[in-house]
Design an enzyme around this catalytic site. Structure first.
Site, PDB file in Angstrom:
ATOM      1  N   SER A 249       0.169  -5.834  20.881  1.00 19.15           N
ATOM      2  CA  SER A 249       1.083  -6.149  22.424  1.00 19.15           C
ATOM      3  C   SER A 249       2.067  -6.974  22.032  1.00 19.15           C
ATOM      4  CB  SER A 249      -0.191  -6.852  23.185  1.00 19.15           C
ATOM      5  OG  SER A 249      -0.719  -8.154  22.598  1.00 19.15           O
TER       6      SER A 249
ATOM      7  N   ASP B 250     -13.572  -0.326  43.333  1.00 16.58           N
ATOM      8  CA  ASP B 250     -12.493   0.278  42.442  1.00 16.58           C
ATOM      9  C   ASP B 250     -12.006   1.285  43.403  1.00 16.58           C
ATOM     10  OD1 ASP B 250     -10.822   1.880  40.890  1.00 16.58           O
ATOM     11  OD2 ASP B 250     -11.825   0.981  39.065  1.00 16.58           O
TER      12      ASP B 250
ATOM     13  N   ASP C  67      -7.334 -16.591  31.493  1.00 15.81           N
ATOM     14  CA  ASP C  67      -7.313 -16.216  30.170  1.00 15.81           C
ATOM     15  C   ASP C  67      -5.687 -15.694  29.909  1.00 15.81           C
ATOM     16  OD1 ASP C  67      -7.766 -16.002  27.247  1.00 15.81           O
ATOM     17  OD2 ASP C  67      -7.658 -13.965  27.421  1.00 15.81           O
TER      18      ASP C  67
ATOM     19  N   ARG D 205      -4.355  -9.745  33.859  1.00 12.10           N
ATOM     20  CA  ARG D 205      -3.125  -9.747  33.731  1.00 12.10           C
ATOM     21  C   ARG D 205      -2.565 -11.073  34.723  1.00 12.10           C
ATOM     22  NH1 ARG D 205      -3.880  -7.579  29.735  1.00 12.10           N
ATOM     23  NH2 ARG D 205      -2.563  -6.004  28.502  1.00 12.10           N
TER      24      ARG D 205
ATOM     25  N   THR E 200      -4.497  -2.067  21.156  1.00 19.94           N
ATOM     26  CA  THR E 200      -4.772  -2.825  22.306  1.00 19.94           C
ATOM     27  C   THR E 200      -5.363  -2.215  23.258  1.00 19.94           C
ATOM     28  OG1 THR E 200      -2.500  -2.485  23.037  1.00 19.94           O
ATOM     29  CG2 THR E 200      -2.722  -4.734  21.541  1.00 19.94           C
TER      30      THR E 200
ATOM     31  N   GLY F 234     -10.366 -11.143  24.485  1.00 17.53           N
ATOM     32  CA  GLY F 234     -10.707  -9.848  23.940  1.00 17.53           C
ATOM     33  C   GLY F 234     -10.359 -10.023  22.212  1.00 17.53           C
TER      34      GLY F 234
ATOM     35  N   HIS G  51      -4.951 -16.391  26.104  1.00 24.28           N
ATOM     36  CA  HIS G  51      -4.834 -14.856  26.137  1.00 24.28           C
ATOM     37  C   HIS G  51      -5.810 -14.530  24.892  1.00 24.28           C
ATOM     38  CE1 HIS G  51      -3.030 -10.970  27.577  1.00 24.28           C
ATOM     39  NE2 HIS G  51      -4.123 -10.591  27.174  1.00 24.28           N
TER      40      HIS G  51
ATOM     41  N   GLU H 221       4.075 -14.950  30.036  1.00 26.51           N
ATOM     42  CA  GLU H 221       3.690 -15.312  28.697  1.00 26.51           C
ATOM     43  C   GLU H 221       4.686 -14.627  27.722  1.00 26.51           C
ATOM     44  OE1 GLU H 221      -0.144 -13.766  27.147  1.00 26.51           O
ATOM     45  OE2 GLU H 221      -1.094 -14.228  29.486  1.00 26.51           O
TER      46      GLU H 221
END
Length: 347
Positions: free
Chosen positions: A50, A150, A226, A206, A71, A251, A248, A231
């Protein structure tokens, strides 16, 4: 064939050396900073993380025809440019979903420890993709009340956004989108904060899904995050606002990184010219390497808390924000990410 590879893609070199039929391929290993247009002029394939922005500036007049990202996100990829230029691309959705779920469950354990939530609290999940669906599954096994929404899915168990906004705690698991009917950019804004019952927000998606300026002013909201706007130079005010803040790394488990690498190579061997025999043996080898663990029926919340100390990692990151001015310098942000100890997934 020339393949340019970010050399920090986890175990890429070791895995390539295990595969058959790739002897005639020239793999060029470089740092993400070294990936530029000059390097790619005669390249056929590019594998990235990323940290590399994929756009016209990087690729114009190059011979690159295939791009793979190790990613789960695609914010760094200009999809419109790639498709208009007929450049094939792929990424690794779900590769680190267990790791992100682990982060969220460690956060929930912390909230329980400081008495922000209790056994009667309901966790709302926004987004039923790889992470959100897996989080719901584990919460059900842990007998933690939850509901999930969702607008793009049609499952019987889904709730509406209005229902989820009445939960005390919400966890965000959506991509960052701008032009969709249900765009997620600044989805959590002043209006949402003032018209929901939410008291705590966990954000591992995000930064820009949350309007950070609005959130800073919302004194009643506990924020665990996170991910950050701007960024790798996040605003120190939002980090100071957060009760848990990390750079971040949600993951960044060993299994999550390896699964991203395996996805790259699995897709790669499908599009290059290798014999059917090599294709079968390579696929079998990569499948056996995939890091998926069964969910232990005896799993409990303390397992996640004990195996990942989110609180101490937050202390270090928040100390960095206290030493910085309005924004954390990019080099400091990148360095503190590298300090994260690679952890293992529980499932």
């Amino acid at each position: 064939m020339k393949v340019v590879v970010d050399k920090d893609i986890k175990n890429f070199i070791d895995l390539v050396n295990e595969l058959d039929g790739l002897q005639d391929i020239k793999f060029t290993y470089v740092t993400s900073k070294e990936i530029n247009n000059d390097l790619l002029i005669d390249a056929d394939v590019l594998f990235i993380r990323s940290t590399t922005k994929i756009d016209k500036k990087l690729l114009e007049n190059s011979s690159v025809k295939l791009i793979g990202s190790a990613t789960a996100g695609i914010d760094h990829v200009d999809i419109d440019y790639l498709e208009s230029s007929q450049i094939r691309w792929f990424y690794s959705p779900g590769c680190n979903s267990s790791s992100v779920v682990h982060y969220v469950l460690s956060s929930i354990g912390y909230l329980n420890k400081i008495n922000v939530i209790n056994e009667d609290s309901i966790l709302g999940i926004i987004g039923c993709g790889n992470v959100g669906a897996k989080l719901r599954l584990i919460l059900n096994k842990l007998k933690i009340k939850n509901m999930i929404c969702d607008p793009y899915k049609d499952f019987d168990y889904l709730s509406s956004m209005e229902e989820v906004s009445q939960c005390e705690v919400i966890s965000l698991h959506t991509p960052l989108t701008f032009s969709d009917k249900y765009a997620t950019h600044n989805m959590i804004d002043k209006y949402f904060l003032e018209n929901s019952q939410v008291e705590t927000i966990i954000n591992t998606s995000r930064g820009s899904i949350v309007n950070e300026k609005d959130l800073i002013k919302a004194s009643h909201i506990n924020y665990i995050s996170d991910v950050w706007e701007n960024e790798p130079c996040p605003d120190t005010d939002i980090i100071k606002k957060a009760i848990l803040a990390t750079p971040h790394i949600a993951g960044h488990s060993y299994e999550g990184k390896i699964n991203g690498t395996i996805n790259l190579l699995s897709t790669f061997i499908e599009v290059i010219d290798v014999s059917e025999k090599n294709m079968i043996s390579n696929k079998k080898l990569l499948s056996n390497m995939t890091q998926n663990k069964p969910i232990n029926n005896n799993i409990n919340l303390s397992n996640f808390i004990d195996s990942y100390d989110i609180f101490n990692e937050s202390i270090v990151f928040k100390e960095l924000s206290n030493k910085s001015d309005q924004f954390i310098p990019a080099a400091d942000f990148i360095n503190i990410r590298r300090m994260h100890k690679i952890r293992n997934d529980i499932f």
